[in-house]
Design a protein around this motif. Structure first.
Motif, PDB file in Angstrom:
ATOM      1  N   LEU A  20      44.103  43.216  49.608  1.00  0.00           N
ATOM      2  CA  LEU A  20      44.737  43.372  48.205  1.00  0.00           C
ATOM      3  C   LEU A  20      45.362  44.723  48.213  1.00  0.00           C
ATOM      4  CD1 LEU A  20      41.965  41.865  45.816  1.00  0.00           C
ATOM      5  CD2 LEU A  20      44.090  40.744  46.478  1.00  0.00           C
ATOM      6  N   GLN A  21      46.617  44.825  47.456  1.00  0.00           N
ATOM      7  CA  GLN A  21      47.170  46.119  47.425  1.00  0.00           C
ATOM      8  C   GLN A  21      46.329  47.054  46.501  1.00  0.00           C
ATOM      9  OE1 GLN A  21      51.210  45.512  45.884  1.00  0.00           O
ATOM     10  NE2 GLN A  21      51.686  44.083  47.897  1.00  0.00           N
ATOM     11  N   ASN A  22      46.496  48.479  46.743  1.00  0.00           N
ATOM     12  CA  ASN A  22      45.725  49.518  45.805  1.00  0.00           C
ATOM     13  C   ASN A  22      45.912  48.992  44.482  1.00  0.00           C
ATOM     14  OD1 ASN A  22      44.926  50.614  48.147  1.00  0.00           O
ATOM     15  ND2 ASN A  22      46.483  51.859  48.113  1.00  0.00           N
ATOM     16  N   ASN A  23      46.982  48.679  43.948  1.00  0.00           N
ATOM     17  CA  ASN A  23      47.233  48.622  42.466  1.00  0.00           C
ATOM     18  C   ASN A  23      47.431  47.105  41.875  1.00  0.00           C
ATOM     19  OD1 ASN A  23      47.620  49.769  39.988  1.00  0.00           O
ATOM     20  ND2 ASN A  23      49.652  49.147  39.859  1.00  0.00           N
ATOM     21  N   ASP A  24      46.724  46.343  42.744  1.00  0.00           N
ATOM     22  CA  ASP A  24      46.692  44.745  42.440  1.00  0.00           C
ATOM     23  C   ASP A  24      45.840  44.443  40.941  1.00  0.00           C
ATOM     24  OD1 ASP A  24      47.177  42.026  44.179  1.00  0.00           O
ATOM     25  OD2 ASP A  24      45.670  41.922  42.474  1.00  0.00           O
ATOM     26  N   ILE A  25      46.502  43.535  40.297  1.00  0.00           N
ATOM     27  CA  ILE A  25      46.211  43.420  38.900  1.00  0.00           C
ATOM     28  C   ILE A  25      44.620  42.714  38.946  1.00  0.00           C
ATOM     29  CG2 ILE A  25      46.730  40.930  38.631  1.00  0.00           C
ATOM     30  CD1 ILE A  25      47.764  41.446  35.985  1.00  0.00           C
ATOM     31  N   ALA A  26      44.236  42.382  40.130  1.00  0.00           N
ATOM     32  CA  ALA A  26      42.592  42.135  40.014  1.00  0.00           C
ATOM     33  C   ALA A  26      41.855  42.876  39.900  1.00  0.00           C
ATOM     34  CB  ALA A  26      42.459  41.128  41.586  1.00  0.00           C
ATOM     35  N   PHE A  27      42.159  44.124  40.333  1.00  0.00           N
ATOM     36  CA  PHE A  27      41.234  45.346  40.187  1.00  0.00           C
ATOM     37  C   PHE A  27      41.372  45.788  38.735  1.00  0.00           C
ATOM     38  CE2 PHE A  27      42.660  46.349  44.779  1.00  0.00           C
ATOM     39  CZ  PHE A  27      41.647  46.113  45.338  1.00  0.00           C
ATOM     40  N   HIS A  28      42.388  45.644  38.073  1.00  0.00           N
ATOM     41  CA  HIS A  28      42.301  46.112  36.625  1.00  0.00           C
ATOM     42  C   HIS A  28      41.516  45.108  35.643  1.00  0.00           C
ATOM     43  CE1 HIS A  28      45.340  49.279  37.136  1.00  0.00           C
ATOM     44  NE2 HIS A  28      45.908  48.552  37.891  1.00  0.00           N
ATOM     45  N   VAL A  29      41.514  43.667  36.125  1.00  0.00           N
ATOM     46  CA  VAL A  29      40.939  42.774  35.447  1.00  0.00           C
ATOM     47  C   VAL A  29      39.251  42.921  35.832  1.00  0.00           C
ATOM     48  CG1 VAL A  29      40.158  40.373  35.607  1.00  0.00           C
ATOM     49  CG2 VAL A  29      42.790  40.930  35.619  1.00  0.00           C
ATOM     50  N   HIS A  30      39.185  43.420  37.045  1.00  0.00           N
ATOM     51  CA  HIS A  30      37.768  43.714  37.382  1.00  0.00           C
ATOM     52  C   HIS A  30      37.216  44.782  36.645  1.00  0.00           C
ATOM     53  CE1 HIS A  30      34.122  44.462  40.013  1.00  0.00           C
ATOM     54  NE2 HIS A  30      34.563  45.751  40.143  1.00  0.00           N
ATOM     55  N   TRP A  88      38.248  36.756  45.700  1.00  0.00           N
ATOM     56  CA  TRP A  88      37.779  38.012  45.710  1.00  0.00           C
ATOM     57  C   TRP A  88      37.036  38.224  44.497  1.00  0.00           C
ATOM     58  CZ3 TRP A  88      38.770  42.517  42.729  1.00  0.00           C
ATOM     59  CH2 TRP A  88      38.269  43.601  42.810  1.00  0.00           C
ATOM     60  N   LEU A  89      37.651  37.804  43.087  1.00  0.00           N
ATOM     61  CA  LEU A  89      36.995  37.935  41.915  1.00  0.00           C
ATOM     62  C   LEU A  89      35.844  36.836  41.617  1.00  0.00           C
ATOM     63  CD1 LEU A  89      40.061  38.306  39.734  1.00  0.00           C
ATOM     64  CD2 LEU A  89      38.413  39.997  39.921  1.00  0.00           C
ATOM     65  N   ALA A  90      36.085  35.711  42.170  1.00  0.00           N
ATOM     66  CA  ALA A  90      34.888  34.614  42.394  1.00  0.00           C
ATOM     67  C   ALA A  90      33.922  34.652  43.229  1.00  0.00           C
ATOM     68  CB  ALA A  90      35.457  33.336  42.386  1.00  0.00           C
ATOM     69  N   GLN A  91      34.024  35.963  44.300  1.00  0.00           N
ATOM     70  CA  GLN A  91      33.194  36.127  45.412  1.00  0.00           C
ATOM     71  C   GLN A  91      32.476  34.906  46.063  1.00  0.00           C
ATOM     72  OE1 GLN A  91      31.892  39.394  46.715  1.00  0.00           O
ATOM     73  NE2 GLN A  91      33.989  39.409  45.859  1.00  0.00           N
ATOM     74  N   GLY A  92      33.834  34.079  46.427  1.00  0.00           N
ATOM     75  CA  GLY A  92      33.466  32.674  47.133  1.00  0.00           C
ATOM     76  C   GLY A  92      33.081  31.594  46.303  1.00  0.00           C
ATOM     77  N   TYR A  93      32.755  31.767  44.939  1.00  0.00           N
ATOM     78  CA  TYR A  93      32.396  30.576  44.179  1.00  0.00           C
ATOM     79  C   TYR A  93      33.510  29.841  43.796  1.00  0.00           C
ATOM     80  CZ  TYR A  93      27.655  32.356  43.597  1.00  0.00           C
ATOM     81  OH  TYR A  93      26.413  33.234  43.851  1.00  0.00           O
ATOM     82  N   GLU A  94      33.414  28.442  43.493  1.00  0.00           N
ATOM     83  CA  GLU A  94      34.422  27.648  43.361  1.00  0.00           C
ATOM     84  C   GLU A  94      34.193  26.698  42.059  1.00  0.00           C
ATOM     85  OE1 GLU A  94      35.852  25.619  46.550  1.00  0.00           O
ATOM     86  OE2 GLU A  94      36.457  27.505  47.688  1.00  0.00           O
ATOM     87  N   PRO A  95      34.079  27.203  40.886  1.00  0.00           N
ATOM     88  CA  PRO A  95      33.792  26.498  39.760  1.00  0.00           C
ATOM     89  C   PRO A  95      34.618  25.256  39.595  1.00  0.00           C
ATOM     90  CG  PRO A  95      34.458  28.618  39.038  1.00  0.00           C
ATOM     91  CD  PRO A  95      34.419  28.443  40.494  1.00  0.00           C
TER      92      PRO A  95
END
Length: 522
Positions: A20-30, A88-95
């Motif tokens: 992921l890029q340094n400023n990816d939105i996933a980091f802000h969500v996390h 990455w946010l789900a850490q491998g889980y797939e609900p």
């Protein structure tokens, strides 16, 4: 020469975070979801059954999907297999999509979403992106997930209900006169209740059963024919009474659903039919929807609420109560457009909450025009004598105080008026220009002194340099949020039904707008 490309060579899996890029939105969500206190997740704990997915993880993947304009449960499930940030946010889980859909409509999730708004606002304050000087309030209508042609109108139901009451009373009196049923104890003389109609059905049914027994017991053809003829009317009455019971139950249920509204949708009882801005046919078509109210600062949505009534005037006070109870303390200035300008709203903000109301009223802009100020038939331009409490009309007649009047609106708010009446309007050359009163009646004025004081307060505040500058920010602060929501995020219609579920989805969509904007400037 090509770079090495070999599908048969084993490549060791890498940590997804480095992709992921340094400023990816996933980091802000996390970071946002991780800032929510652990106590907020305790209602999700279960001691029985299979261990559930962690609500932090579920909230992260749904929020992230909404930031990518993905609102479908099946598409969110697909993203968990395709998107690096989602994996990455789900850490491998797939609900599954069923798990995702069940989670986001839970009542407990509403408190989590509120915590997201609280923590996000704290982050904005910490980074000095907002100054907490004012909040800007506005509303928009968003279409509900309901069929367009399943509307139920209150006036129609009231009309049919009144007709049913009249017919049932008439039938009851007819049955008493014909001595078919005995008199029953009624709760009200005006109308028969559902229980009373059911009693009538039972009594008529007993009479029909007696006729059936007599017909079965008789072997005389002529007698049987007479009995069938006598049974015909009770059978017709029984059928009619059963219809009355069913209709009565339906009308009472409809009136309960309406509450203070004028319409509702059969496919989403909480949705009300409203006029939408996207009226492509230009025929004023109504659609089932919700009135979304938001409070913003710095073009960030800091709080929200949903209402079933289409007008903004009645939403301000409950929305401010919601902000104070669940989000944050109100700042000094409350800013909104003329749709919120009413005596009740001004009184609540100025007297009850001790805040400054930078809210125009519906005639504010009209009063600034030269035509309005120079209209000699406008009572606002008439000369007023404070000593005698009289006005002077264009014909130099005295308009004197007569009496006080008190009026209460549908919401129960009371207004006090002073009624003035001209001494004599007969023979006035300006009568047709000044009043529409019938010949023989004098011109009357209704003056609400409290309302006039409030309007003077608003004019004074909007003429000051500081407060007028704050008010001018309204259009560039709250309106863009709706633009980001509908145009950029493409959120124009709810995908769930029921107010509690819709509130969850609206909160997720608005927080997605906040995160996209926050990511863009960092």
């Amino acid at each position: 020469m090509f770079k090495n490309y070999n599908m048969n060579q084993i490549v060791l899996p890498l940590e997804l975070e480095v992709k992921l890029q340094n400023n990816d939105i996933a980091f802000h969500v996390h970071h946002l979801v991780e800032s929510i206190p652990q106590e907020a997740f305790e209602p999700f704990l279960r001691n029985e059954g299979c261990p559930a997915y962690h609500p932090r993880m579920m909230l992260k993947i749904i929020l992230c999907a909404y930031t990518q304009s993905v609102f479908s449960g099946r598409k969110i499930e697909a993203l968990l297999k395709d998107s690096i940030r989602m994996m990455w946010l789900a850490q491998g889980y797939e609900p599954s999509y069923r798990t995702i859909n069940r989670f986001r409509v839970q009542s407990e999730v509403k408190d989590l979403i509120r915590q997201c708004f609280i923590q996000f606002r704290c982050q904005l304050v910490e980074e000095k992106l907002i100054d907490q000087e004012a909040i800007f309030i506005d509303g928009t209508k968003i279409e509900a997930n309901a069929n367009k042609f399943t509307f139920v109108w209150k006036k129609s139901i009231e009309k049919y209900h009144e007709s049913l009451i009249e017919k049932s009373n008439q039938l009851y009196n007819e049955l008493l006169e014909n001595e078919i049923i005995p008199e029953i104890e009624r709760e009200s003389d005006e109308q028969l209740s559902v229980e009373e109609l059911a009693q009538m059905v039972q009594k008529v049914d007993d009479i029909v059963s007696e006729y059936d027994k007599e017909i079965d017991a008789s072997s005389d053809v002529t007698e049987r024919k007479i009995l069938r003829s006598e049974r015909k009317y009770p059978k017709q009455v029984r059928k009619q009474l059963i219809d009355f019971v069913l209709r009565k139950q339906k009308y009472l249920r409809d009136l309960e659903i309406f509450g203070t509204r004028n319409s509702y949708s059969k496919t989403d009882f909480d949705a009300t039919f409203m006029r939408m801005k996207d009226d492509y046919m230009q025929n004023g078509q109504l659609k089932a929807g919700y009135n979304v109210q938001i409070a913003t600062e710095g073009q960030y949505a800091l709080a929200y609420n949903l209402f079933s009534n289409p007008t903004d005037t009645r939403t301000l006070i409950p929305f401010l109560d919601e902000i104070e109870q669940h989000y944050f303390e109100l700042p000094k200035h409350i800013v909104a457009d003329a749709g919120y300008g009413s005596e009740q709203n001004y009184n609540d903000i100025l007297s009850n909450r001790k805040r400054e109301a930078l809210i125009t009223y519906n005639t504010y802009l009209k009063e600034q025009k030269k035509k309005y100020k120079q209209n000699e038939f406008n009572p606002d331009n008439w000369q007023y004598n404070e000593d005698n409490d009289t006005y002077i009309c264009p014909n130099q007649q005295h308009v004197v105080f007569k009496y006080h009047s008190v009026r209460t609106d549908k919401a129960g708010f009371t207004r006090e008026f002073k009624i003035y009446e001209s001494e004599d309007c007969s023979g006035c050359p300006f009568r047709s220009l000044c009043t529409k009163a019938k010949e023989g009646n004098n011109r009357k004025l209704m003056v609400n002194e409290k309302w006039e004081q409030q309007k003077e307060y608003v004019r004074a505040k909007l003429s000051e340099e500081k407060t007028s500058a704050i008010y001018r920010k309204r259009k560039i602060d709250v309106e863009p949020v709706f633009g980001f929501l509908k145009a950029n995020l493409r959120f124009t219609r709810f995908s769930v039904r029921g107010k509690s579920k819709v509130e969850n989805e609206m909160g997720l969509a608005l927080m997605a707008v906040n995160l996209r904007k926050f990511t863009a400037i960092n």
